[in-house]
Design an enzyme around this catalytic site. Structure first.
Site, mmCIF file in Angstrom:
data_model
loop_
_atom_site.group_PDB
_atom_site.id
_atom_site.type_symbol
_atom_site.label_atom_id
_atom_site.label_comp_id
_atom_site.label_asym_id
_atom_site.label_seq_id
_atom_site.Cartn_x
_atom_site.Cartn_y
_atom_site.Cartn_z
ATOM 1 N N ASP A 8 -10.598 30.647 60.974
ATOM 2 C CA ASP A 8 -9.813 29.958 61.846
ATOM 3 C C ASP A 8 -8.700 29.142 61.456
ATOM 4 O O ASP A 8 -8.515 28.919 60.047
ATOM 5 C CB ASP A 8 -10.546 29.192 63.029
ATOM 6 C CG ASP A 8 -11.300 28.123 62.667
ATOM 7 O OD1 ASP A 8 -11.296 27.543 61.347
ATOM 8 O OD2 ASP A 8 -11.876 27.141 63.424
ATOM 9 N N CYS A 65 -14.406 27.868 58.724
ATOM 10 C CA CYS A 65 -13.853 27.094 59.673
ATOM 11 C C CYS A 65 -13.736 25.596 58.967
ATOM 12 O O CYS A 65 -13.599 25.361 58.059
ATOM 13 C CB CYS A 65 -14.446 27.297 61.109
ATOM 14 S SG CYS A 65 -16.313 26.809 61.019
ATOM 15 N N THR A 67 -15.630 23.169 59.621
ATOM 16 C CA THR A 67 -16.869 22.680 58.963
ATOM 17 C C THR A 67 -17.959 23.749 58.521
ATOM 18 O O THR A 67 -19.113 23.593 57.711
ATOM 19 C CB THR A 67 -17.913 21.871 59.931
ATOM 20 O OG1 THR A 67 -18.067 22.953 61.208
ATOM 21 C CG2 THR A 67 -17.147 20.770 60.407
ATOM 22 N N GLY A 70 -19.398 26.240 63.280
ATOM 23 C CA GLY A 70 -19.210 27.095 64.437
ATOM 24 C C GLY A 70 -19.251 28.327 63.996
ATOM 25 O O GLY A 70 -19.842 29.084 64.946
ATOM 26 N N HIS A 98 -33.695 33.858 48.579
ATOM 27 C CA HIS A 98 -34.795 33.845 49.719
ATOM 28 C C HIS A 98 -34.460 34.565 50.925
ATOM 29 O O HIS A 98 -35.219 34.845 51.780
ATOM 30 C CB HIS A 98 -35.218 32.216 49.834
ATOM 31 C CG HIS A 98 -35.948 31.976 48.608
ATOM 32 N ND1 HIS A 98 -36.435 30.786 48.418
ATOM 33 C CD2 HIS A 98 -36.030 32.766 47.113
ATOM 34 C CE1 HIS A 98 -37.314 30.627 47.109
ATOM 35 N NE2 HIS A 98 -36.809 31.715 46.309
ATOM 36 N N HIS A 133 -40.442 37.131 50.476
ATOM 37 C CA HIS A 133 -39.454 36.587 51.282
ATOM 38 C C HIS A 133 -39.136 37.295 52.529
ATOM 39 O O HIS A 133 -38.843 37.297 53.512
ATOM 40 C CB HIS A 133 -38.191 36.275 50.524
ATOM 41 C CG HIS A 133 -38.278 35.318 49.325
ATOM 42 N ND1 HIS A 133 -38.874 33.924 49.832
ATOM 43 C CD2 HIS A 133 -38.466 35.224 48.166
ATOM 44 C CE1 HIS A 133 -38.843 33.514 48.773
ATOM 45 N NE2 HIS A 133 -38.931 34.169 47.842
HETATM 46 C C1 RB5 Z 1 -11.413 23.298 64.814
HETATM 47 O O1 RB5 Z 1 -10.644 22.441 65.056
HETATM 48 C C2 RB5 Z 1 -12.856 23.239 64.358
HETATM 49 O O2 RB5 Z 1 -13.635 22.952 65.469
HETATM 50 C C3 RB5 Z 1 -13.595 24.469 63.836
HETATM 51 O O3 RB5 Z 1 -12.684 24.674 62.663
HETATM 52 C C4 RB5 Z 1 -14.944 24.388 63.325
HETATM 53 O O4 RB5 Z 1 -15.049 23.288 62.547
HETATM 54 C C5 RB5 Z 1 -16.063 24.573 64.168
HETATM 55 O O5 RB5 Z 1 -17.149 24.340 63.822
#
Ligand code: RB5
Length: 147
Positions: A8, A65, A67, A70, A98, A133
């Site tokens: 994203d 993304c 983090t 998501g 694993h 595993h």
């Molecule tokens: C987008 O701003 C952010 O929420 C997305 O990239 C991600 O980090 C969601 O888990």
């Protein structure tokens, strides 16, 4: 090995670097977008990469993304998909050894390009150990059939 890649807007820069890096290493990369840095809802990209794995179009996937969280949550809702968010070498290696993880999820805002590419290399270069595993993976698949 064919690798499907998607992101994203929070992971665009790292995804572009991953595509270039994997192509230079000789992998066939299926770029599922986004192709320009615009706001997009990450589940729709996670589904594209997850489907490439489910359909056998790609053997591995990488989702980026902000983090990585998501993307991993969305991908793990798909039948047969094992996706893991990783930001350290040990986890990148052991989630392959694993968990036979097919999809690596990275946080573009967490790891940056330098560490991100190193984690990608570990992920694509490490093979699943199997053995004991597999019992655990079979148990997870069974949970999926219960819902
Ligand atoms: C987008 O701003 C952010 O929420 C997305 O990239 C991600 O980090 C969601 O888990």
């Amino acid at each position: 090995m064919k690798i499907a890649v998607g992101c994203d807007h929070g992971g665009f820069e790292l995804k572009e670097a991953i595509v270039e890096h994997l192509q230079k290493r000789g992998f066939e990369v299926l770029d599922k977008g986004i192709h320009e840095c615009k706001s997009v809802n990450y589940p729709e990209i996670a589904v594209k990469v997850g489907k490439a794995i489910q359909d056998g179009e790609a053997e591995r996937g990488i989702l980026v993304c902000g983090t990585g969280i998501g993307m991993s949550m969305a991908a793990n809702k798909m039948k047969g998909i094992r996706a893991a968010v990783v930001s350290d070498y040990f986890s990148a290696k052991f989630t392959r050894l694993h968990n036979d993880t097919q999809i690596l999820c990275l946080g573009g805002r967490v790891v940056g390009v330098g560490l991100g590419l190193e984690l990608v290399d570990i992920f694509v270069d490490t093979e699943y150990e199997g053995g004991r595993h597999q019992t655990r993976l079979d148990m997870m698949a069974e949970i999926e059939n219960q819902r």
